[in-house]
Design a protein around this motif. Structure first.
Motif, short mmCIF file in Angstrom:
data_model
loop_
_atom_site.label_atom_id
_atom_site.label_comp_id
_atom_site.label_asym_id
_atom_site.label_seq_id
_atom_site.Cartn_x
_atom_site.Cartn_y
_atom_site.Cartn_z
N PHE A 198 0.82 -1.18 0.00
CA PHE A 198 0.00 0.00 0.00
C PHE A 198 0.87 1.26 0.00
O PHE A 198 0.57 2.23 -0.69
N LEU A 199 1.94 1.23 0.78
CA LEU A 199 2.86 2.36 0.84
C LEU A 199 3.45 2.66 -0.55
O LEU A 199 3.53 3.81 -0.95
N ASN A 200 3.82 1.60 -1.26
CA ASN A 200 4.37 1.80 -2.61
C ASN A 200 3.36 2.45 -3.54
O ASN A 200 3.71 3.29 -4.36
N GLU A 201 2.09 2.05 -3.42
CA GLU A 201 1.04 2.66 -4.25
C GLU A 201 0.87 4.14 -3.91
O GLU A 201 0.70 4.96 -4.81
N LEU A 202 0.91 4.47 -2.63
CA LEU A 202 0.81 5.87 -2.23
C LEU A 202 1.94 6.69 -2.82
O LEU A 202 1.73 7.78 -3.35
N GLU A 203 3.16 6.16 -2.72
CA GLU A 203 4.32 6.86 -3.26
C GLU A 203 4.22 7.01 -4.77
O GLU A 203 4.56 8.06 -5.33
N ASP A 204 3.73 5.97 -5.43
CA ASP A 204 3.60 6.00 -6.88
C ASP A 204 2.60 7.06 -7.32
O ASP A 204 2.83 7.78 -8.29
N ARG A 205 1.50 7.18 -6.61
CA ARG A 205 0.44 8.11 -7.00
C ARG A 205 0.68 9.54 -6.53
O ARG A 205 0.33 10.49 -7.23
N PHE A 206 1.23 9.69 -5.32
CA PHE A 206 1.29 11.02 -4.72
C PHE A 206 2.70 11.52 -4.41
O PHE A 206 2.85 12.63 -3.91
N GLY A 207 3.70 10.72 -4.65
CA GLY A 207 5.07 11.14 -4.34
C GLY A 207 5.45 10.74 -2.92
O GLY A 207 4.84 9.85 -2.33
N PRO A 208 6.46 11.41 -2.37
CA PRO A 208 6.95 11.05 -1.03
C PRO A 208 5.82 11.08 0.01
O PRO A 208 5.02 12.01 0.06
N VAL A 209 5.79 10.03 0.82
CA VAL A 209 4.77 9.91 1.86
C VAL A 209 5.28 10.59 3.13
O VAL A 209 6.41 10.35 3.55
N PRO A 210 4.46 11.43 3.75
CA PRO A 210 4.89 12.10 4.99
C PRO A 210 5.14 11.08 6.10
O PRO A 210 4.51 10.02 6.13
N PRO A 211 6.05 11.41 7.01
CA PRO A 211 6.36 10.49 8.11
C PRO A 211 5.12 10.08 8.92
O PRO A 211 5.02 8.95 9.37
#
Length: 83
Positions: free
Chosen positions: A1-14
């Motif tokens: 899921f984290l990879n999908e978030l990064e793929d769609r929205f860029g860097p994920v906040p901490p």
């Protein structure tokens, strides 16, 4: 899921990464029959239907100081927790 978030929205906040880690810990705890997790100081209270898990009569403790490292360590301890 984290990879999908990064793929769609860029860097994920901490904060989002921590939230996902907490969800992962809850899922692991559920699988292991742990119904409650409490951290007091560095001591872990992992409660199941049978009571608090205390391998060898001792409560598990966290060694890490930083919150992100503590979450990682907590996941590791829960994975190895005996029912």
């Amino acid at each position: 899921f984290l990879n999908e978030l990064e793929d769609r929205f860029g860097p994920v906040p901490p904060e989002a990464t921590r939230l996902l880690q907490i969800a992962r810990i809850k899922a692991i705890a559920f699988e292991r029959g742990i119904r409650s997790i409490t951290v007091r100081g560095q001591r872990l209270f992992l409660e199941t239907e049978e009571g608090v898990i205390a391998p060898g009569g001792r409560l598990p403790t966290l060694q890490a100081e930083a919150p992100d490292e503590q979450l990682h360590e907590l996941a590791h301890v829960i994975k190895g927790a005996e029912r």
